[in-house]
Design an enzyme around this catalytic site. Structure first.
Site, PDB file in Angstrom:
ATOM      1  N   HIS A 146      -3.315   6.406   3.765  1.00 19.23           N
ATOM      2  CA  HIS A 146      -3.668   5.336   2.482  1.00 19.23           C
ATOM      3  C   HIS A 146      -5.074   4.663   2.899  1.00 19.23           C
ATOM      4  O   HIS A 146      -6.560   5.755   4.300  1.00 19.23           O
ATOM      5  CB  HIS A 146      -3.183   4.608   3.042  1.00 19.23           C
ATOM      6  CG  HIS A 146      -3.273   3.120   2.538  1.00 19.23           C
ATOM      7  ND1 HIS A 146      -3.866   2.675   1.274  1.00 19.23           N
ATOM      8  CD2 HIS A 146      -3.174   1.417   3.367  1.00 19.23           C
ATOM      9  CE1 HIS A 146      -4.157   1.105   1.335  1.00 19.23           C
ATOM     10  NE2 HIS A 146      -3.774   1.330   2.226  1.00 19.23           N
TER      11      HIS A 146
ATOM     12  N   CYS B 103       0.601  -1.136  -0.041  1.00 23.93           N
ATOM     13  CA  CYS B 103      -0.081  -0.165  -0.445  1.00 23.93           C
ATOM     14  C   CYS B 103       0.547   1.276   0.012  1.00 23.93           C
ATOM     15  O   CYS B 103       0.413   2.513  -0.347  1.00 23.93           O
ATOM     16  CB  CYS B 103      -0.801  -0.481   1.320  1.00 23.93           C
ATOM     17  SG  CYS B 103      -1.476  -1.474   1.153  1.00 23.93           S
TER      18      CYS B 103
ATOM     19  N   ASN C  61     -10.275  -0.335   0.146  1.00 25.09           N
ATOM     20  CA  ASN C  61      -8.471  -0.287   0.066  1.00 25.09           C
ATOM     21  C   ASN C  61      -8.450  -1.140  -0.865  1.00 25.09           C
ATOM     22  O   ASN C  61      -8.264  -1.618  -1.532  1.00 25.09           O
ATOM     23  CB  ASN C  61      -7.849  -1.371   1.196  1.00 25.09           C
ATOM     24  CG  ASN C  61      -6.655  -1.048   1.852  1.00 25.09           C
ATOM     25  OD1 ASN C  61      -5.803  -0.770   0.340  1.00 25.09           O
ATOM     26  ND2 ASN C  61      -5.918  -1.542   2.544  1.00 25.09           N
TER      27      ASN C  61
END
Ligand code: UT7
Length: 329
Positions: free
Chosen positions: A256, A116, A286
């Site tokens: 994030h 990520c 996500n």
């Protein structure tokens, strides 16, 4: 404060597949419910690629839009950095597929694997390449088709992930704006908390590895959550301190997009009012390396990111990896 800028982000955009899976669709797949997903994560829906769409397809679309926004021709791109955990193939790099698709014949292209945090690792590398290497036009793409490695029988993970890609062009600064500080950190002691065990040299694909469902994301959610809160908060504090900017001066925090509760905790840690935090996890879930460039683009489109604003990007992901980039818009 006065800052000296080497590089600036001059154009960014994103692409997501059309198909949407809502929380109500997830209820039909596993034992879950809309209320649980919303309250624990903030997610409502996520975009999912069809069978024929690979990561480079989304990355190519995002890259073309970002180049157009920056007014840069594909033939003028010097470097393509593709951040992904779901490459089209183990090799060659997804960056090379994008290079072919857009005709960036003069570029060096490669992938980075930082989960990520990949997009922010890419931005940090681009800033360094411009500072030290004399490069001019760097295309960074964060793209994922996580649906291809998501186990839709595992309720602990399958509700969380979505597909998409975001891209940005980084160029030498015009002197008035640009990247002020970058941070990259990793903690390899935590590799086992979030990973995909199969498909590499440790456990190559075999009938057994498929039967054991080893080609899917495995995550210790609660542990990851705790580390994410600490690491994102630490990264935000350190970035502001090193840049000499107080959180009062910050125009926007773009974390994030993994979980609303993690983003809220990061804001609390730097005493930033929640109105100054950009969140779109409810729409995309996500999307790993794609989440920050998608959020960055939407923040700008919604007028949340104005010229002259200080903006902090901060991420956390498998590895564990942490990234942060502070820039002036
Ligand atoms: O992108 C990089 C990193 N990824 C992350 O940052 C993710 C970090 N982790 C998280 O966001 C959270 O830990 C989750 C959203 C994954 C889970 O939330 P949680 O509040 O930590 O829940 P939990 O894992 O403690 O599970 C609580 C309960 C369990 O049931 P019992 O044992 O209390 O009976 C789970 O089995 O919730 C259950 N559960 C679910 N229930 C309904 C787990 N997944 C689901 C589900 N629907 N989808």
């Amino acid at each position: 404060m006065e800052n000296e800028f080497s590089s600036m982000i001059s154009g960014f955009s994103f692409a997501v597949p059309e198909k949407i899976l809502t929380n109500f669709d997830m209820e039909k797949l596993v034992d879950t419910n809309d209320e649980w997903i919303r309250s624990r994560t903030g997610m409502q829906e996520r975009h999912i690629a069809d069978e024929s769409t690979a990561t480079s397809d989304l990355g190519t679309e995002a890259a073309k839009k970002a180049l157009a926004k920056a007014g840069v021709k594909a033939t003028d791109v010097d470097v393509i950095i593709f951040a992904t955990a779901t490459p089209d193939t183990p090799f060659p790099s997804t960056g090379c597929y994008v290079q072919r698709n857009i005709g960036a014949v003069n570029a060096a292209a490669f992938d980075i694997s930082a989960a990520c945090s990949g997009f922010l690792y890419g931005l940090s590398m681009a800033d360094a390449l411009i500072k030290g290497g004399g490069y001019k036009n760097i295309l960074i793409i964060g793209g994922e088709t996580l649906s291809k490695i998501t186990d839709y029988t595992d309720r602990n993970t399958c509700v969380l992930f979505g597909d998409g890609a975001g891209a940005a062009v980084v160029q030498p600064s015009d002197g008035t704006r640009g990247i002020i500080h970058t941070l990259m950190k990793s903690d390899g002691r935590l590799v086992d908390l979030l990973n995909m065990p199969g498909g590499g040299s440790r456990i190559p694909a075999s009938h057994e590895s498929i039967d054991q469902r080893l080609h899917y994301i495995k995550m210790e959610g609660q542990e990851v959550f705790k580390h994410a809160v600490t690491a994102m908060g630490d990264a935000a504090v350190e970035s502001l301190k090193k840049a000499g900017i107080s959180s009062d001066e910050l125009g926007l925090l773009i974390p994030h997009q993994a979980n609303v509760r993690i983003m809220q905790a990061t804001a609390r840690r730097i005493k930033l009012p929640i109105e100054k935090v950009f969140m779109n996890v409810h729409k995309y879930g996500n999307t790993s390396a794609a989440s920050i460039p998608i959020a960055l683009t939407e923040a700008q489109e919604e007028g949340r990111l104005k010229e002259g604003d200080y903006c902090l990007l901060v991420s956390f992901g498998g590895g564990f990896t942490t990234g942060a980039v502070l820039f002036k818009m």
